[in-house]
Write a protein that holds these residues in place. Structure first.
Motif, PDB file in Angstrom:
ATOM      1  N   VAL A 275       0.833  -1.207   0.000  1.00  0.00           N
ATOM      2  CA  VAL A 275       0.000   0.000   0.000  1.00  0.00           C
ATOM      3  C   VAL A 275       0.868   1.257   0.000  1.00  0.00           C
ATOM      4  CG1 VAL A 275      -1.724   1.315   1.312  1.00  0.00           C
ATOM      5  CG2 VAL A 275      -1.815  -1.196   1.268  1.00  0.00           C
ATOM      6  N   THR A 276       0.467   2.241  -0.785  1.00  0.00           N
ATOM      7  CA  THR A 276       1.033   3.586  -0.715  1.00  0.00           C
ATOM      8  C   THR A 276      -0.106   4.556  -0.446  1.00  0.00           C
ATOM      9  OG1 THR A 276       2.799   3.067  -2.290  1.00  0.00           O
ATOM     10  CG2 THR A 276       2.288   5.392  -1.948  1.00  0.00           C
ATOM     11  N   ILE A 277       0.018   5.328   0.612  1.00  0.00           N
ATOM     12  CA  ILE A 277      -0.980   6.348   0.927  1.00  0.00           C
ATOM     13  C   ILE A 277      -0.621   7.608   0.152  1.00  0.00           C
ATOM     14  CG2 ILE A 277      -2.095   7.672   2.753  1.00  0.00           C
ATOM     15  CD1 ILE A 277      -2.565   4.661   2.948  1.00  0.00           C
ATOM     16  N   CYS A 278      -1.555   8.090  -0.646  1.00  0.00           N
ATOM     17  CA  CYS A 278      -1.269   9.198  -1.563  1.00  0.00           C
ATOM     18  C   CYS A 278      -1.763  10.539  -1.054  1.00  0.00           C
ATOM     19  CB  CYS A 278      -1.890   8.916  -2.931  1.00  0.00           C
ATOM     20  SG  CYS A 278      -1.374   7.340  -3.632  1.00  0.00           S
ATOM     21  N   ASP A 279      -2.949  10.553  -0.479  1.00  0.00           N
ATOM     22  CA  ASP A 279      -3.544  11.830  -0.071  1.00  0.00           C
ATOM     23  C   ASP A 279      -4.757  11.508   0.787  1.00  0.00           C
ATOM     24  OD1 ASP A 279      -4.032  14.517   0.165  1.00  0.00           O
ATOM     25  OD2 ASP A 279      -4.094  14.916  -1.984  1.00  0.00           O
ATOM     26  N   ARG A 280      -5.435  12.558   1.254  1.00  0.00           N
ATOM     27  CA  ARG A 280      -6.633  12.350   2.050  1.00  0.00           C
ATOM     28  C   ARG A 280      -7.864  12.791   1.271  1.00  0.00           C
ATOM     29  NH1 ARG A 280      -3.413  14.798   5.525  1.00  0.00           N
ATOM     30  NH2 ARG A 280      -4.640  16.697   5.676  1.00  0.00           N
ATOM     31  N   LEU A 281      -8.861  11.931   1.246  1.00  0.00           N
ATOM     32  CA  LEU A 281     -10.151  12.330   0.683  1.00  0.00           C
ATOM     33  C   LEU A 281     -10.916  13.154   1.703  1.00  0.00           C
ATOM     34  CD1 LEU A 281     -11.294   8.997  -0.968  1.00  0.00           C
ATOM     35  CD2 LEU A 281     -10.614  11.091  -2.144  1.00  0.00           C
ATOM     36  N   LYS A 282     -10.711  12.838   2.960  1.00  0.00           N
ATOM     37  CA  LYS A 282     -11.453  13.520   4.010  1.00  0.00           C
ATOM     38  C   LYS A 282     -10.898  14.914   4.232  1.00  0.00           C
ATOM     39  CE  LYS A 282      -8.818  10.585   7.152  1.00  0.00           C
ATOM     40  NZ  LYS A 282      -8.926   9.478   8.070  1.00  0.00           N
ATOM     41  N   GLU A 283     -11.620  15.723   4.947  1.00  0.00           N
ATOM     42  CA  GLU A 283     -11.279  17.121   5.110  1.00  0.00           C
ATOM     43  C   GLU A 283     -10.390  17.394   6.307  1.00  0.00           C
ATOM     44  OE1 GLU A 283     -15.048  19.034   5.352  1.00  0.00           O
ATOM     45  OE2 GLU A 283     -15.483  18.806   3.223  1.00  0.00           O
ATOM     46  N   LEU A 284     -10.009  16.362   7.038  1.00  0.00           N
ATOM     47  CA  LEU A 284      -9.208  16.583   8.239  1.00  0.00           C
ATOM     48  C   LEU A 284      -7.916  17.327   7.923  1.00  0.00           C
ATOM     49  CD1 LEU A 284      -9.487  13.164  10.094  1.00  0.00           C
ATOM     50  CD2 LEU A 284     -10.607  15.308  10.694  1.00  0.00           C
ATOM     51  N   ILE A 285      -7.564  18.245   8.828  1.00  0.00           N
ATOM     52  CA  ILE A 285      -6.302  18.971   8.723  1.00  0.00           C
ATOM     53  C   ILE A 285      -5.308  18.253   9.629  1.00  0.00           C
ATOM     54  CG2 ILE A 285      -5.168  21.201   9.080  1.00  0.00           C
ATOM     55  CD1 ILE A 285      -8.050  22.445   8.910  1.00  0.00           C
ATOM     56  N   LYS A 286      -4.113  17.975   9.131  1.00  0.00           N
ATOM     57  CA  LYS A 286      -3.090  17.301   9.936  1.00  0.00           C
ATOM     58  C   LYS A 286      -2.063  18.344  10.398  1.00  0.00           C
ATOM     59  CE  LYS A 286      -4.011  12.815  10.116  1.00  0.00           C
ATOM     60  NZ  LYS A 286      -3.160  11.815   9.480  1.00  0.00           N
ATOM     61  N   VAL A 287      -2.114  18.699  11.685  1.00  0.00           N
ATOM     62  CA  VAL A 287      -1.180  19.653  12.273  1.00  0.00           C
ATOM     63  C   VAL A 287      -0.158  18.864  13.090  1.00  0.00           C
ATOM     64  CG1 VAL A 287      -0.903  21.670  13.750  1.00  0.00           C
ATOM     65  CG2 VAL A 287      -2.975  21.419  12.371  1.00  0.00           C
ATOM     66  N   LYS A 288       1.049  18.740  12.589  1.00  0.00           N
ATOM     67  CA  LYS A 288       2.113  17.975  13.274  1.00  0.00           C
ATOM     68  C   LYS A 288       1.636  16.569  13.625  1.00  0.00           C
ATOM     69  CE  LYS A 288       5.022  19.992  16.026  1.00  0.00           C
ATOM     70  NZ  LYS A 288       5.623  20.727  17.163  1.00  0.00           N
ATOM     71  N   GLY A 289       0.841  15.978  12.738  1.00  0.00           N
ATOM     72  CA  GLY A 289       0.361  14.622  12.967  1.00  0.00           C
ATOM     73  C   GLY A 289      -0.957  14.554  13.711  1.00  0.00           C
ATOM     74  N   TYR A 290      -1.387  15.654  14.336  1.00  0.00           N
ATOM     75  CA  TYR A 290      -2.661  15.663  15.053  1.00  0.00           C
ATOM     76  C   TYR A 290      -3.800  15.957  14.084  1.00  0.00           C
ATOM     77  CZ  TYR A 290      -0.081  15.879  19.463  1.00  0.00           C
ATOM     78  OH  TYR A 290       0.735  15.607  20.520  1.00  0.00           O
ATOM     79  N   GLN A 291      -4.922  15.297  14.296  1.00  0.00           N
ATOM     80  CA  GLN A 291      -6.089  15.515  13.450  1.00  0.00           C
ATOM     81  C   GLN A 291      -6.879  16.722  13.946  1.00  0.00           C
ATOM     82  OE1 GLN A 291      -8.415  11.964  13.428  1.00  0.00           O
ATOM     83  NE2 GLN A 291      -6.997  10.848  12.138  1.00  0.00           N
ATOM     84  N   VAL A 292      -7.166  17.635  13.031  1.00  0.00           N
ATOM     85  CA  VAL A 292      -7.988  18.809  13.350  1.00  0.00           C
ATOM     86  C   VAL A 292      -9.181  18.815  12.395  1.00  0.00           C
ATOM     87  CG1 VAL A 292      -8.074  21.323  13.525  1.00  0.00           C
ATOM     88  CG2 VAL A 292      -5.970  20.102  14.127  1.00  0.00           C
ATOM     89  N   PRO A 293     -10.379  18.495  12.881  1.00  0.00           N
ATOM     90  CA  PRO A 293     -11.546  18.495  12.004  1.00  0.00           C
ATOM     91  C   PRO A 293     -12.032  19.921  11.714  1.00  0.00           C
ATOM     92  CG  PRO A 293     -12.160  17.832  14.230  1.00  0.00           C
ATOM     93  CD  PRO A 293     -10.679  17.995  14.224  1.00  0.00           C
ATOM     94  N   PRO A 294     -12.088  20.335  10.454  1.00  0.00           N
ATOM     95  CA  PRO A 294     -12.580  21.683  10.135  1.00  0.00           C
ATOM     96  C   PRO A 294     -13.966  21.950  10.705  1.00  0.00           C
ATOM     97  CG  PRO A 294     -11.594  20.679   8.207  1.00  0.00           C
ATOM     98  CD  PRO A 294     -11.656  19.615   9.243  1.00  0.00           C
ATOM     99  N   ALA A 295     -14.831  20.926  10.705  1.00  0.00           N
ATOM    100  CA  ALA A 295     -16.200  21.131  11.203  1.00  0.00           C
ATOM    101  C   ALA A 295     -16.215  21.579  12.659  1.00  0.00           C
ATOM    102  CB  ALA A 295     -17.006  19.847  11.039  1.00  0.00           C
ATOM    103  N   GLU A 296     -15.259  21.071  13.439  1.00  0.00           N
ATOM    104  CA  GLU A 296     -15.207  21.472  14.848  1.00  0.00           C
ATOM    105  C   GLU A 296     -14.875  22.959  14.973  1.00  0.00           C
ATOM    106  OE1 GLU A 296     -12.781  20.427  18.979  1.00  0.00           O
ATOM    107  OE2 GLU A 296     -12.440  19.239  17.174  1.00  0.00           O
ATOM    108  N   LEU A 297     -13.892  23.422  14.209  1.00  0.00           N
ATOM    109  CA  LEU A 297     -13.510  24.834  14.264  1.00  0.00           C
ATOM    110  C   LEU A 297     -14.615  25.714  13.688  1.00  0.00           C
ATOM    111  CD1 LEU A 297      -9.737  24.613  13.271  1.00  0.00           C
ATOM    112  CD2 LEU A 297     -10.699  24.987  15.538  1.00  0.00           C
ATOM    113  N   GLU A 298     -15.271  25.239  12.642  1.00  0.00           N
ATOM    114  CA  GLU A 298     -16.386  26.004  12.070  1.00  0.00           C
ATOM    115  C   GLU A 298     -17.517  26.145  13.083  1.00  0.00           C
ATOM    116  OE1 GLU A 298     -15.298  24.405   7.581  1.00  0.00           O
ATOM    117  OE2 GLU A 298     -17.002  23.565   8.668  1.00  0.00           O
ATOM    118  N   ASN A 299     -17.738  25.106  13.850  1.00  0.00           N
ATOM    119  CA  ASN A 299     -18.758  25.146  14.898  1.00  0.00           C
ATOM    120  C   ASN A 299     -18.416  26.203  15.946  1.00  0.00           C
ATOM    121  OD1 ASN A 299     -21.220  23.760  15.393  1.00  0.00           O
ATOM    122  ND2 ASN A 299     -20.298  22.795  17.180  1.00  0.00           N
ATOM    123  N   VAL A 300     -17.136  26.242  16.351  1.00  0.00           N
ATOM    124  CA  VAL A 300     -16.689  27.243  17.325  1.00  0.00           C
ATOM    125  C   VAL A 300     -16.850  28.645  16.760  1.00  0.00           C
ATOM    126  CG1 VAL A 300     -14.684  28.129  18.573  1.00  0.00           C
ATOM    127  CG2 VAL A 300     -15.090  25.669  18.476  1.00  0.00           C
TER     128      VAL A 300
END
Length: 569
Positions: free
Chosen positions: A462-487
Motif C-alpha cells: 500500500v502507498t498512501i497518496c492523499d486524504r479524501l477527508k477534510e481533516l487537517i493534519k497539524v504535526k500529525g494531530y487531526q484537526v476536524p474543520p467542522a469542529e472549528l467552524e462550529n466554534v
C-alpha cells in the motif's frame, strides 16, 4: 551530490537489515479475482478474552521486570505491581464508587506509569474507558463528557481544574479521582488515586461480579472519522487484543522476545490518550513484557536526556519527532546507539527526514512506515522488517483484507488510485449513538471506508497518496474543520465560516478561517483567533483569517471548499 551520498549510505544500511520470510503465498496471489488484496502474513487465532486478560496472560515470565518508568521522576512499577495496583483500583471502583459493567470512566492525564493502572483498573472493574487530550479546554472536554456520559473522571493536578470547569458547563456532578505526584497536595473535592491503587488488604472478590467478554466495548476514543465533529469510536476488547496479536506474527514482528536475560525498551512519548500511543505503544508492549519509559510531553531537553539515559531499542514516532531526530544538533549517534527499529505513522513522512536520521546512525536499523486509524484499533498495514522502502505503508497485517475503490465504491485494480477500504477483526463496532455515521463508514459486508486516497501495487503493498477527508493534519494531530467552524459560528458577530488546512513548513498544515460577518459587525483577525484560542487546544488554533462577503456554495448549500482552496490558498 551530498544528498545522493546520504541516500546511498541509507539504502546500504536498509538493504543490510534482516529479511523476513512471508507465508508460502506468492505476492501476485494476494490479489483475488474480485480485486480484494489479502495479507501475506499467516492468519492468527482470535481469542475470546478481554484486554486485561491478554496483558496478564504471560506476566509470570516477567513479573519482576520493570513495566513502566517515568523518565522525569524515575518512579516505576514492575509487572507484578502493575497487576496488583490495577486490581486494587478496580475493586475500589466497584465497592466505593459503585462502577458497574458498561459504565464509562474518563481519563484526562499526560503519559505516566499511572496511566496504565487507571485504564487497566477501569477495564477490570467492568467499565469502558474514554480518553481525553490533557491540553483540551473545558469546552472540548464538556462535549466529550456530554457524549460519553462517564460515571468517574480521572485526572492529575493540572487537569482537575479543566475537568471541574467542564462539569460546570455540562451541568453535571461526577466524582473526580486525582493522581497525586510526589510533593503535590491533593486537589480539593477529589479522591486520591493512590489511596485506591496502593491500599492494603483490598478484597478482590468483588471482581468476580464482573461479566465482560471479548465483544463488549473496552475503549471509546473520539475521532472525526472521514469528516465532521468528533465521534465516539466503539472498540471492543477483541479489536484491541487481535491488533496486539497481529503485531506478534513473526513476519511483521519488530521486537525481541522478553526473557530472563533480555528486555527491550521503548519510549512512551506518543500520547496514551491517542490510539497509536495507547494501543501500539502501551497495550501491545505491555502484553510482550517491554519496559516502557514515559514522558508526559515533548520538551527537547528532557527528550534528548531520556534517549541518552534509557537506551531505547524501539521508537514509535510521528513525523514531527522524526524531523526533530534528524535536524536537531543535540541528537547525535550516541542517542541512537541502542535503537533497533523506528516506526512512523499518523501522517506522511518525507523521505529526506528519514535520511537525516539514518545518516546519524552508525549501525543497521529498521525504519518502517505503518498505517492505521482509530477505527481499526489502529494498525492496518506495516512495512516488513528489513525493508528498504520507507515511502510505502506496507502490507495488510494478518486476517486483514484491503481494497481500493472508486467514488462509487467499485473495486479497482493494481496501481490504480482510489479510496482505501479495510476489512478485518480490528475494525470498530461503530460510532457511539450514531448509526447514520456508522452506516456511512462501514458497509453491510464489513468494509471500513478510511477516507484516504491510496494505491496498492501488484505485490500487495500500500502507498498512501492523499486524504479524501477534510481533516487537517497539524504535526500529525487531526484537526476536524467542522469542529472549528462550529466554534467560529458561536461568535455573535460571525454569520458564516469555513476552515481549510493550508501548507506550513513547520507544522505540515495549519487551519485557515474564511469568515462572513453579520451586518454591522466589525471584527479583525485577532478578535477571531483569540475567540477560538479560548475554546480549543493549542494545535487546533486558527493561524490565518480571511474576511469574505460570502462563501461559495453549491445549489444545495454545501460550501465549495475546493473553490476556496483554488482561489485563496
Amino acid at each position: 551530490m551530498a544528498t545522493k551520498n546520504i541516500l546511498s549510505r541509507t539504502a546500504q544500511r536498509l538493504l543490510s537489515c534482516r529479511s523476513i520470510t512471508l507465508t508460502s503465498k506468492k505476492h501476485s496471489s494476494l490479489w483475488t479475482s474480485d480485486n480484494t488484496v489479502k495479507s501475506p502474513h499467516k492468519d492468527v487465532d482470535i481469542p475470546n478474552r478481554t484486554v486485561p486478560e491478554h496483558i496478564w496472560e504471560n506476566m509470570e515470565r516477567w513479573a519482576d521486570k520493570t513495566a513502566m518508568v517515568c523518565a522525569l521522576t524515575n518512579r516505576s512499577y514492575t509487572y507484578h505491581q502493575l497487576y496488583k495496583y490495577s486490581r486494587n483500583f478496580a475493586a475500589k471502583l466497584r465497592t466505593q464508587l459503585k462502577i458497574r459493567d458498561g459504565d464509562v470512566v474518563c481519563i484526562m492525564m499526560p503519559n505516566s506509569p499511572d496511566y496504565a493502572i487507571a485504564a487497566l483498573g477501569a477495564l477490570e472493574a467492568g467499565a469502558e474507558v474514554t480518553t481525553v487530550n490533557p491540553i483540551y479546554t473545558p469546552y472540548e472536554v464538556e462535549r466529550q463528557i456530554t457524549q460519553s456520559d462517564p460515571k468517574i473522571l480521572i485526572g492529575v493536578a493540572e487537569t482537575v481544574p479543566i475537568l471541574k470547569d467542564a462539569l460546570f458547563l455540562a451541568k453535571k456532578d461526577i466524582p473526580i479521582i486525582a493522581v497525586k505526584q510526589d510533593g503535590e497536595v491533593l486537589p480539593q473535592n477529589t479522591i486520591s488515586f493512590q489511596e485506591f491503587a496502593q491500599a492494603d488488604h483490598v478484597d478482590h472478590s468483588v471482581l468476580k461480579e464482573v461479566a465482560r467478554n471479548s465483544e463488549d466495548v473496552a475503549f471509546l476514543p473520539y475521532s472525526s472519522g472521514t469528516t465532521g465533529l468528533p465521534k465516539g469510536v466503539e472498540l471492543v476488547h477483541r479489536n484491541i487484543v487481535v491488533n496486539c496479536i497481529q503485531q506478534d506474527v513473526d513476519s511483521v514482528r519488530h521486537y525481541v522476545e522478553t526473557t530472563k536475560y533480555n528486555q527491550d525498551v521503548t519510549l512512551g512519548i506518543l500520547p496514551f490518550y491517542h490510539i497509536y500511543g495507547q494501543s501500539v505503544v502501551m497495550w501491545h508492549k505491555l502484553s510482550v513484557g517491554y519496559k516502557i519509559v514515559t514522558l508526559p510531553k515533548f520538551q527537547p531537553d528532557t527528550f534528548i536526556e531520556t534517549l541518552k539515559n534509557h537506551k531505547i531499542n524501539l521508537f514509535c514516532a510521528a513525523p514531527p519527532l522524526i524531523l526533530f531526530l534528524g535536524t536537531h544538533p543535540g541528537i547525535k549517534e550516541e542517542h541512537l546507539a541502542s535503537m533497533k527499529t523506528i516506526t512512523s505513522g499518523a501522517a506522511p513522512l518525507p523521505r529526506n527526514d528519514v535520511c537525516k536520521v539514518l545518516d546519524k546512525v552508525k549501525h543497521n536499523m529498521d525504519f518502517l512506515q505503518i498505517y492505521g486509524l482509530t477505527e481499526v484499533s489502529p494498525l492496518a498495514t506495516a512495512m516488513l522488517p528489513g525493508s528498504n522502502d520507507y515511502s510505502k505503508a506496507g502490507y495488510g497485517v494478518s486476517n486483514t483484507e484491503l481494497r481500493i475503490a472508486d467514488k462509487d465504491l467499485r473495486p479497482l485494480g493494481p496501481n490504480e488510485m482510489g479510496e482505501l477500504l479495510i476489512r478485518g477483526p480490528q475494525v470498530m463496532k461503530g460510532y457511539r449513538n450514531n448509526p447514520e455515521a456508522t452506516r456511512a463508514a462501514i458497509s453491510e459486508d464489513g468494509w471500513f471506508r478510511t477516507g484516504d486516497l491510496a494505491n496498492i501495487d501488484e505485490n500487495g503493498i500500500v502507498t498512501i497518496c492523499d486524504r479524501l477527508k477534510e481533516l487537517i493534519k497539524v504535526k500529525g494531530y487531526q484537526v476536524p474543520p467542522a469542529e472549528l467552524e462550529n466554534v467560529l459560528k458561536g461568535h455573535p458577530g460571525i454569520l458564516d465560516a469555513a476552515v481549510l488546512g493550508i501548507p506550513d513548513a513547520r507544522m505540515g498544515e495549519v487551519p485557515k478561517a474564511f469568515i462572513v460577518l453579520k451586518d454591522g459587525c466589525k471584527l479583525d483577525a485577532n478578535d477571531v483567533t483569540s475567540f477560538v484560542a479560548e475554546r480549543v487546544a493549542v494545535y487546533k488554533r486558527i493561524k490565518d483569517v480571511m474576511f469574505l462577503d460570502a462563501l461559495p456554495k453549491n445549489p444545495s448549500g454545501k460550501i465549495l471548499k475546493r473553490v476556496l482552496k483554488e482561489k485563496y490558498c
